[in-house]
Design a protein around this motif. Structure first.
Motif, short mmCIF file in Angstrom:
data_model
loop_
_atom_site.label_atom_id
_atom_site.label_comp_id
_atom_site.label_asym_id
_atom_site.label_seq_id
_atom_site.Cartn_x
_atom_site.Cartn_y
_atom_site.Cartn_z
N ASP A 11 0.84 -1.20 0.00
CA ASP A 11 0.00 0.00 0.00
C ASP A 11 0.87 1.25 0.00
O ASP A 11 1.47 1.61 1.00
N LEU A 12 0.91 1.92 -1.17
CA LEU A 12 1.61 3.20 -1.29
C LEU A 12 0.63 4.37 -1.29
O LEU A 12 1.05 5.52 -1.42
N VAL A 17 0.53 -3.65 -6.11
CA VAL A 17 0.81 -2.39 -5.42
C VAL A 17 -0.44 -1.52 -5.49
O VAL A 17 -1.07 -1.41 -6.55
N ARG A 18 -0.80 -0.92 -4.37
CA ARG A 18 -1.93 0.01 -4.33
C ARG A 18 -1.39 1.44 -4.41
O ARG A 18 -0.57 1.85 -3.59
N ILE A 19 -1.86 2.18 -5.42
CA ILE A 19 -1.44 3.57 -5.59
C ILE A 19 -2.68 4.43 -5.79
O ILE A 19 -3.78 3.95 -5.95
N GLY A 20 -2.44 5.75 -5.84
CA GLY A 20 -3.54 6.67 -6.09
C GLY A 20 -3.83 7.50 -4.85
O GLY A 20 -3.16 7.38 -3.83
N ILE A 65 7.11 0.07 -10.41
CA ILE A 65 7.13 -0.70 -11.66
C ILE A 65 8.48 -1.38 -11.86
O ILE A 65 8.57 -2.43 -12.51
N GLU A 66 9.53 -0.82 -11.27
CA GLU A 66 10.86 -1.43 -11.40
C GLU A 66 10.90 -2.82 -10.78
O GLU A 66 11.71 -3.66 -11.17
N GLY A 67 10.02 -3.06 -9.81
CA GLY A 67 9.96 -4.38 -9.17
C GLY A 67 9.11 -5.38 -9.91
O GLY A 67 9.00 -6.54 -9.48
N GLY A 68 8.52 -4.98 -11.04
CA GLY A 68 7.74 -5.90 -11.86
C GLY A 68 6.51 -6.49 -11.20
O GLY A 68 6.31 -7.71 -11.29
N PRO A 69 5.67 -5.69 -10.53
CA PRO A 69 4.46 -6.26 -9.92
C PRO A 69 3.50 -6.77 -10.98
O PRO A 69 3.52 -6.32 -12.13
N GLU A 70 2.65 -7.71 -10.59
CA GLU A 70 1.65 -8.24 -11.52
C GLU A 70 0.58 -7.21 -11.85
O GLU A 70 -0.04 -7.27 -12.91
N GLY A 71 0.34 -6.27 -10.93
CA GLY A 71 -0.69 -5.28 -11.20
C GLY A 71 -0.73 -4.20 -10.14
O GLY A 71 0.01 -4.21 -9.16
N PHE A 72 -1.63 -3.23 -10.38
CA PHE A 72 -1.82 -2.09 -9.49
C PHE A 72 -3.29 -1.97 -9.11
O PHE A 72 -4.16 -2.06 -9.97
N VAL A 73 -3.53 -1.77 -7.82
CA VAL A 73 -4.86 -1.41 -7.33
C VAL A 73 -4.91 0.11 -7.31
O VAL A 73 -4.07 0.76 -6.69
N GLN A 99 4.70 9.18 -9.11
CA GLN A 99 5.97 8.86 -8.46
C GLN A 99 5.94 7.48 -7.81
O GLN A 99 6.92 6.73 -7.86
N ASP A 100 4.79 7.13 -7.22
CA ASP A 100 4.62 5.78 -6.67
C ASP A 100 4.74 4.74 -7.78
O ASP A 100 5.39 3.70 -7.62
#
Length: 291
Positions: free
Chosen positions: A29-30, A67-70, A85-93, A79-80
């Motif tokens: 959670d970012l 990763v949760r952003i927004g 994205i450098e860590g290659g997550p499967e997706g973003f919430v 910036q989040d």
């Protein structure tokens, strides 16, 4: 993917426990508000976690990394995104998503970053958190009508919705959602199932009521959610148990896949007294871990 563990990326102890919690998905959670100095530290911690857990050797079970952003206001979300994205997550919430246009904005940024980093185009998925205000709740239909190909599911945030309405409670007697929240919850469910998406139940936030947590997870699974968020590792086991398919469900899924295998060109078939199509076939295969 039944259990989605939401982990505050600014908490070192929570990050250390995440891999061994047994969740199907770990969501860093970012989106939590903090000072800019703290934000920078949190972004680096999230990136390091993602990169160090690409190969899940010591995890209790393999998990997806999200990763949760927004929300999409100002530049913090970007910036989040750039850091994670450098860590290659499967997706973003995407937190506090108010409509499909914000999904498109996030998708455009992902397209640019995937190209720059050599990540397969379109591979990074999006799950928007929808219905966080009365206005956005009444626009939920637009997510079904303008579905972006990156969107793999929907989630909702009853706490945000309750605050936006000035509501002083979210649940009534017996732990049931209040009328307005129950209505939005049903709309999220219907919208997701109309487009064959995953749909993630909101977390049960009272850690001092383990019985309430058990009931909430069971209700989410019974009502048609495909997964549920946890805010603490202690909740993961309840969610895993609630969403574990029964032997009857597994047998029915195998039978359905087998019937379609005998009729490979069929768009729909008669099955157990009803007609089923490709959407039901996809769900059966997912339940069996075939896609």
């Amino acid at each position: 993917m039944g259990s989605w563990l939401l982990v505050p990326a600014d908490k070192e102890k929570a990050l250390a426990q995440a891999a061994s919690a047994g969740a199907d998905v770990v969501v860093l959670d970012l989106a939590r508000a903090s000072s800019e100095d703290r934000k920078q530290h949190t972004r680096l911690a999230a990136r390091d976690f993602l990169m160090s857990h690409r190969e899940q050797v010591v995890a209790a079970r393999k998990f997806s990394r999200w990763v949760r952003i927004g929300p999409i206001v100002g530049m913090e979300w970007r910036q989040d995104l750039d850091a994670a994205i450098e860590g290659g997550p499967e997706g973003f919430v995407l937190a506090e998503c108010v409509g499909p246009e914000q999904v498109k904005e996030l998708a455009a940024a992902l397209y640019e970053l995937e190209g720059r980093l050599g990540i397969p185009n379109g591979s990074t998925k999006i799950i928007p958190e929808v219905g966080g205000s009365p206005t956005s709740a009444l626009q939920l239909r637009s997510f079904a009508e303008e579905l972006h190909p990156r969107v793999s599911g929907l989630a909702w945030d009853p706490a945000l919705l309750a605050r936006s309405m000035g509501a002083r409670r979210m649940r009534g007697p017996g732990g049931l959602w209040t009328d307005a929240l129950a209505h939005v919850r049903a709309l999220v469910l219907l919208t997701a199932h109309a487009r064959n998406l995953e749909v993630i139940e909101a977390p049960f936030r009272n850690l001092r009521e383990p019985e309430g947590m058990t009931r909430a997870a069971a209700a989410a699974a019974a009502d048609g959610f495909t997964g549920m968020l946890a805010i603490d590792p202690s909740q993961v086991d309840d969610i895993n148990k609630a969403f574990e398919p029964s032997q009857e469900q597994i047998a029915e899924a195998r039978e359905l896949v087998g019937v379609f295998a005998l009729n490979p060109n069929a768009h729909s078939i008669a099955f157990r007294g009803r007609y089923v199509g490709q959407a039901e076939l996809s769900k059966a295969r997912a339940l069996l871990g075939e896609g």
